[in-house]
Write a protein that holds these residues in place. Structure first.
Motif, mmCIF file in Angstrom:
data_model
loop_
_atom_site.group_PDB
_atom_site.id
_atom_site.type_symbol
_atom_site.label_atom_id
_atom_site.label_comp_id
_atom_site.label_asym_id
_atom_site.label_seq_id
_atom_site.Cartn_x
_atom_site.Cartn_y
_atom_site.Cartn_z
ATOM 1 N N CYS A 1 16.970 7.852 -20.858
ATOM 2 C CA CYS A 1 16.763 8.208 -22.266
ATOM 3 C C CYS A 1 16.961 7.013 -23.192
ATOM 4 C CB CYS A 1 17.739 9.302 -22.683
ATOM 5 S SG CYS A 1 17.372 10.912 -21.955
ATOM 6 N N ARG B 1 18.266 8.050 -29.696
ATOM 7 C CA ARG B 1 17.427 8.192 -30.884
ATOM 8 C C ARG B 1 18.041 7.560 -32.123
ATOM 9 N NH1 ARG B 1 14.590 14.035 -30.018
ATOM 10 N NH2 ARG B 1 13.411 13.420 -31.846
ATOM 11 N N GLY C 1 12.925 9.623 -21.597
ATOM 12 C CA GLY C 1 13.013 10.643 -22.626
ATOM 13 C C GLY C 1 13.885 10.184 -23.777
ATOM 14 N N LEU C 2 14.377 11.134 -24.543
ATOM 15 C CA LEU C 2 15.185 10.854 -25.727
ATOM 16 C C LEU C 2 16.499 11.614 -25.654
ATOM 17 C CD1 LEU C 2 12.494 11.180 -28.559
ATOM 18 C CD2 LEU C 2 13.337 9.075 -27.516
ATOM 19 N N PRO D 1 10.038 11.508 -32.462
ATOM 20 C CA PRO D 1 9.664 10.887 -31.181
ATOM 21 C C PRO D 1 8.763 9.668 -31.312
ATOM 22 C CG PRO D 1 9.535 13.269 -31.014
ATOM 23 C CD PRO D 1 9.788 12.962 -32.459
ATOM 24 N N MET E 1 10.827 14.713 -23.425
ATOM 25 C CA MET E 1 11.916 14.655 -24.409
ATOM 26 C C MET E 1 12.219 16.073 -24.839
ATOM 27 S SD MET E 1 9.376 13.147 -27.195
ATOM 28 C CE MET E 1 8.573 12.440 -25.759
ATOM 29 N N CYS F 1 13.411 18.185 -28.253
ATOM 30 C CA CYS F 1 13.562 18.059 -29.701
ATOM 31 C C CYS F 1 14.538 19.121 -30.174
ATOM 32 C CB CYS F 1 12.214 18.237 -30.393
ATOM 33 S SG CYS F 1 11.010 16.992 -29.885
ATOM 34 N N ALA G 1 5.867 15.310 -30.079
ATOM 35 C CA ALA G 1 6.191 15.220 -28.654
ATOM 36 C C ALA G 1 5.050 15.723 -27.785
ATOM 37 C CB ALA G 1 7.464 16.006 -28.361
#
Length: 269
Positions: A153, A156, A189-190, A199, A218, A220, A234
């Motif tokens: 990841c 963010r 991913g995040l 994203p 990811m 959200c 995304a």
């Protein structure tokens, strides 16, 4: 499990785990042990006090809900736990503790999220994180019958360029078509705070990973002021919308293989 009785039928079903952040699986007992192993002073005089600190409802979105005086937010508590992770053995022990719990619940396949930024910014070498997880991945498959493919990841709420640097550092441990890749993670991913961090900010990183043959995924956070916009990006905008079908189909194939074509349930995390 909070007093919930699990029937033998449910207990014996083969299962998959498709959403878990490995650092968030750190139990109070392992955190206590690692703190002593690494001579780290915790803000708790006793193990009972450490355990009691988990008995709160943690605020996930202080930007929207305000803060509760004296109570850490979810992410503050999450990253505080990371402080005890210092060596390759620490990361191995963290992963194996989680994977043993998977085996106990008959989870046969899992895709843990992880990051390196929360650790390298504390001076932990990248190799310590990734070699610990890679060793656990192999040992759990061989010893426990629990197979895993991991997801790196981007944080963010950290600068995008730092996320790109993290990907380049971690790339030798990737799967996909990375030459000589060690095969730890198959996707990016995040993670961390999604507040005003859509994203598409990380599109360059997703594009690099996609070119390396990795999947892009990811989650959200729901409840954000801009959840709909984040989800739309995304699904339809990241990498031009490419890869989401391949990711879903890949999940399904791996689930069926891991469960021998039998029953499965997902979303245990």
């Amino acid at each position: 499990m909070n007093g919930l009785e699990i029937t033998p039928f449910i207990a014996n079903l083969p299962k998959v785990e498709l959403h878990v952040h490995i650092e968030g699986t750190l139990t109070p007992s392992l955190r206590w042990d690692l703190a002593h192993r690494n001579n780290i002073t915790l803000p708790y005089a006793t193990f009972a006090e450490l355990q009691a600190s988990y008995a709160v409802t943690l605020n996930h979105r202080p930007e929207l809900n305000g803060r509760q005086p004296g109570i850490p937010t979810f992410l503050e508590a999450y990253f505080a736990g990371c402080e005890v992770l210092r060596t390759e053995t620490d990361f191995y022990d963290l992963a194996m503790a989680y994977l043993r719990r998977c085996a106990a619940m008959n989870v046969r396949y899992t895709e843990p999220f992880f990051d390196i930024q929360a650790h390298t910014r504390r001076g932990v070498p990248t190799a310590a994180v990734l070699d610990g997880y890679l060793r656990a991945k192999h040992d759990a498959a061989a010893q426990l019958g629990v197979h895993s493919r991991w997801i790196l990841c981007f944080l963010r709420d950290e600068p995008v360029d730092q996320g790109l640097d993290a990907y380049r550092e971690a790339r030798p441990w990737a799967a996909g078509n990375v030459d000589g890749g060690k095969g730890l993670f198959h996707a990016v991913g995040l993670a961390s705070n999604a507040y005003e961090r859509p994203p598409m900010l990380f599109e360059e990183g997703f594009t690099l990973a996609h070119a390396d043959g990795l999947h892009v995924t990811m989650h959200c956070d729901f409840g954000q002021k801009d959840t709909r916009e984040h989800v739309t990006e995304a699904i339809f905008e990241v990498c031009g919308g490419r890869g989401r079908k391949g990711l879903i189909m890949g999940w399904m194939r791996r689930i069926l293989r891991s469960c021998g074509g039998g029953w499965w349930i997902g979303g245990l995390g």
